[in-house]
Design a protein around this motif. Structure first.
Motif, PDB file in Angstrom:
ATOM      1  N   ASP A   3       0.818  -1.216   0.000  1.00 55.94           N
ATOM      2  CA  ASP A   3       0.000   0.000   0.000  1.00 55.94           C
ATOM      3  C   ASP A   3       0.850   1.264   0.000  1.00 55.94           C
ATOM      4  OD1 ASP A   3       1.026  -0.190   2.554  1.00 55.94           O
ATOM      5  OD2 ASP A   3      -0.807   0.603   3.494  1.00 55.94           O
ATOM      6  N   CYS A  21       4.221  12.493   5.742  1.00 58.26           N
ATOM      7  CA  CYS A  21       3.772  11.110   5.878  1.00 58.26           C
ATOM      8  C   CYS A  21       4.909  10.217   6.366  1.00 58.26           C
ATOM      9  CB  CYS A  21       3.221  10.608   4.546  1.00 58.26           C
ATOM     10  SG  CYS A  21       2.669   8.891   4.586  1.00 58.26           S
ATOM     11  N   LYS A  22       6.081  10.396   5.805  1.00 58.90           N
ATOM     12  CA  LYS A  22       7.222   9.550   6.172  1.00 58.90           C
ATOM     13  C   LYS A  22       7.656   9.783   7.615  1.00 58.90           C
ATOM     14  CE  LYS A  22       9.977   6.319   4.756  1.00 58.90           C
ATOM     15  NZ  LYS A  22       9.434   5.010   4.334  1.00 58.90           N
ATOM     16  N   ALA A  25       4.667   8.186   9.703  1.00 61.53           N
ATOM     17  CA  ALA A  25       4.490   6.742   9.471  1.00 61.53           C
ATOM     18  C   ALA A  25       5.759   6.225   8.795  1.00 61.53           C
ATOM     19  CB  ALA A  25       3.258   6.487   8.610  1.00 61.53           C
ATOM     20  N   ARG A  28       5.833   3.324   6.280  1.00 63.55           N
ATOM     21  CA  ARG A  28       5.025   3.398   5.055  1.00 63.55           C
ATOM     22  C   ARG A  28       5.942   3.691   3.860  1.00 63.55           C
ATOM     23  NH1 ARG A  28      -0.499   5.119   3.881  1.00 63.55           N
ATOM     24  NH2 ARG A  28      -0.865   4.336   1.769  1.00 63.55           N
ATOM     25  N   ALA A 338      -1.074   9.398   6.901  1.00 61.44           N
ATOM     26  CA  ALA A 338      -0.334   8.682   7.949  1.00 61.44           C
ATOM     27  C   ALA A 338      -1.233   8.256   9.107  1.00 61.44           C
ATOM     28  CB  ALA A 338       0.802   9.554   8.471  1.00 61.44           C
TER      29      ALA A 338
END
Length: 473
Positions: A3, A21-22, A25, A28, A338
């Motif tokens: 995903d 986002c990184k 999360a 991810r 996230a």
């Protein structure tokens, strides 16, 4: 991983989302596809690079590819996403003549906008520039640099060296046309004027910066003329004449010889990759999104210059492509993806621009026709007041226009122009708009006062006092 968070576009919104986002999360997978070689650069700084106030093109970069890699983001430059299959959850990517399908768990479309130049016949001639890319800025500065002056060596930046070299070998232009009197046009008039060119600015309306209102536009027009810029107002450019290179601007009433031209008539959102995807566009032609940047298709987001946002005054979707909007929305979407849903925030069209020593700001709705279309009964007042206490040196006249709804007294928007820290005062009005303040409430704000910074009654408060009198009277 099955995903990945896939981002299309490696500039403000895209890399803000990928980075946030990184961080939140870290496990991810985050993949960023960028069509070109440039990433994370300051569009708004290009006129100042052309002018020479910004020494190196590299100074306009916020992140290098190495910086992005250090954040754990899989950045793939020279990879163009040409299609989105929202049913299958994939994007089609082209690179080096090959086409692959990339699955996504969440997708952010942050493809930005492109400069409109096809509306001007002859804009494809040599010597014509749209200041919307780093390569264009580099080529124009090379064109303006006289032989013997030290050029920008660019280091290892992904510059189009062939294009730059072609212009560096030419004699610098003595005159230039600017088609369009918006942000880019006004800033480029200053940049080219500072370079010693004979500058002609062509604008369809009766004054530059039409979205800033009449008082600002007239002030800017006077400032530009004072600095030697020839204004061609109420003038429709029909074509750019010449052979291989531009030689003249032809309008509906005159032909003006020039050696170079800058076309700055606006931008359009890049949404072609969404054709057939089922992702809905708004009335503006940009992508329609909700308060979290989500499109109508599951797992697909959009942000930045390709997306609409909700207007703080009307509550309706609007498209105002500006840098803070893109960065803020990208960061919010990164958090949402996230796992922490975060609104992208409303917009008010707050903007500032500099025209030589004139500082201009605007926010909200100023135009009465637009206000009436949104259901308001607009009333405006314009005042001029000092920027500092009259006895303190360094002050200058500051002109403020405020627009409000007559029935409710609600502030709808405002514009400011002056030479002494005028533009930054627009932030007071932008904050008031976000709080749905009335003009009476604006008048009662406890703004800071000291002679070096403001008179007892700041120009914003003076304008609110006068407008409130008109509403109540």
């Amino acid at each position: 991983m099955s995903d990945p968070f896939v981002v299309v576009g490696g500039d403000a919104a895209g890399l803000s989302a990928a980075s946030k986002c990184k961080r939140e999360a870290p496990d991810r997978e985050v993949i960023v596809f960028e069509k070109g070689r440039w990433i994370s650069f300051a569009h708004c700084g290009m006129p100042y690079y052309v002018k020479g106030e910004v020494e190196s093109l590299g100074d306009l970069l916020s992140l290098s590819p190495g910086d992005v890699a250090d954040r754990g983001i899989d950045l793939r430059r020279s990879h163009e996403v040409v299609a989105v299959d929202a049913d299958a959850g994939t994007v089609t990517v082209e690179s080096d003549g090959e086409r692959v399908e990339q699955p996504y768990g969440d997708l952010l479309v942050a493809t930005g906008a492109h400069a409109i130049d096809d509306s001007v016949d002859g804009a494809d001639r040599d010597g014509v520039f749209t200041i919307h890319s780093m390569d264009a800025a580099a080529a124009l500065r090379a064109f303006l640099t006289p032989p013997g002056e030290e050029p920008d060596d660019f280091g290892d930046l992904p510059v189009d060296h062939e294009r730059v070299a072609a212009y560096a070998d030419r004699e610098p232009p003595a005159s230039a046309a600017i088609v369009g009197g918006g942000y880019v046009g006004v800033e480029m008039a200053e940049a080219l004027g500072a370079r010693g060119l004979d500058v002609h600015l062509f604008q369809r309306s009766e004054f530059p910066l039409p979205t800033f209102g009449e008082a600002v536009g007239e002030h800017v027009a006077e400032t530009l003329r004072d600095h030697g810029v020839t204004l061609h107002l109420n003038s429709e450019v029909e074509r750019l004449d010449g052979g291989d290179s531009v030689e003249a601007v032809v309008t509906d009433s005159e032909r003006v010889p020039v050696d170079a031209a800058v076309v700055g008539v606006g931008v359009e959102p890049n949404t072609e990759l969404l054709d057939g995807s089922g992702v809905e566009l708004g009335a503006s032609g940009a992508v329609a999104v909700d308060e979290y940047g989500r499109t109508n298709r599951e797992g697909v987001y959009a942000a930045g210059d390709c997306a609409e946002d909700r207007h703080a005054v009307t509550g309706d979707p609007d498209w105002v492509p500006l840098g803070l909007t893109a960065n803020r929305a990208g960061r919010a979407i990164g958090r949402t993806v996230a796992g922490t849903p975060t609104p992208v925030g409303d917009i008010a069209g707050t903007a500032v621009v500099k025209a030589f020593e004139a500082e201009c700001g605007r926010t909200g709705i100023i135009d009465h026709e637009r206000a009436r279309e949104a259901g308001f009964d607009p009333v405006s007042e314009t005042i001029t007041a000092g920027s500092r206490s009259g006895y303190y040196p360094g002050g200058a006249d500051t002109t403020v226009t405020l627009t409000a709804d007559r029935g409710t007294g609600r502030l709808l928007g405002g514009a400011i122009v002056g030479e002494d820290r005028a533009a930054i005062r627009i932030d007071t009005l932008a904050t008031a708009l976000e709080g749905d303040a009335t003009v009476a409430e604006l008048e009662r704000l406890d703004l800071a006062y000291a002679p070096p910074f403001s008179p007892v009654w700041d120009p914003v408060l003076v304008a609110a006092k006068v407008l409130n009198g008109s509403i109540e009277g």
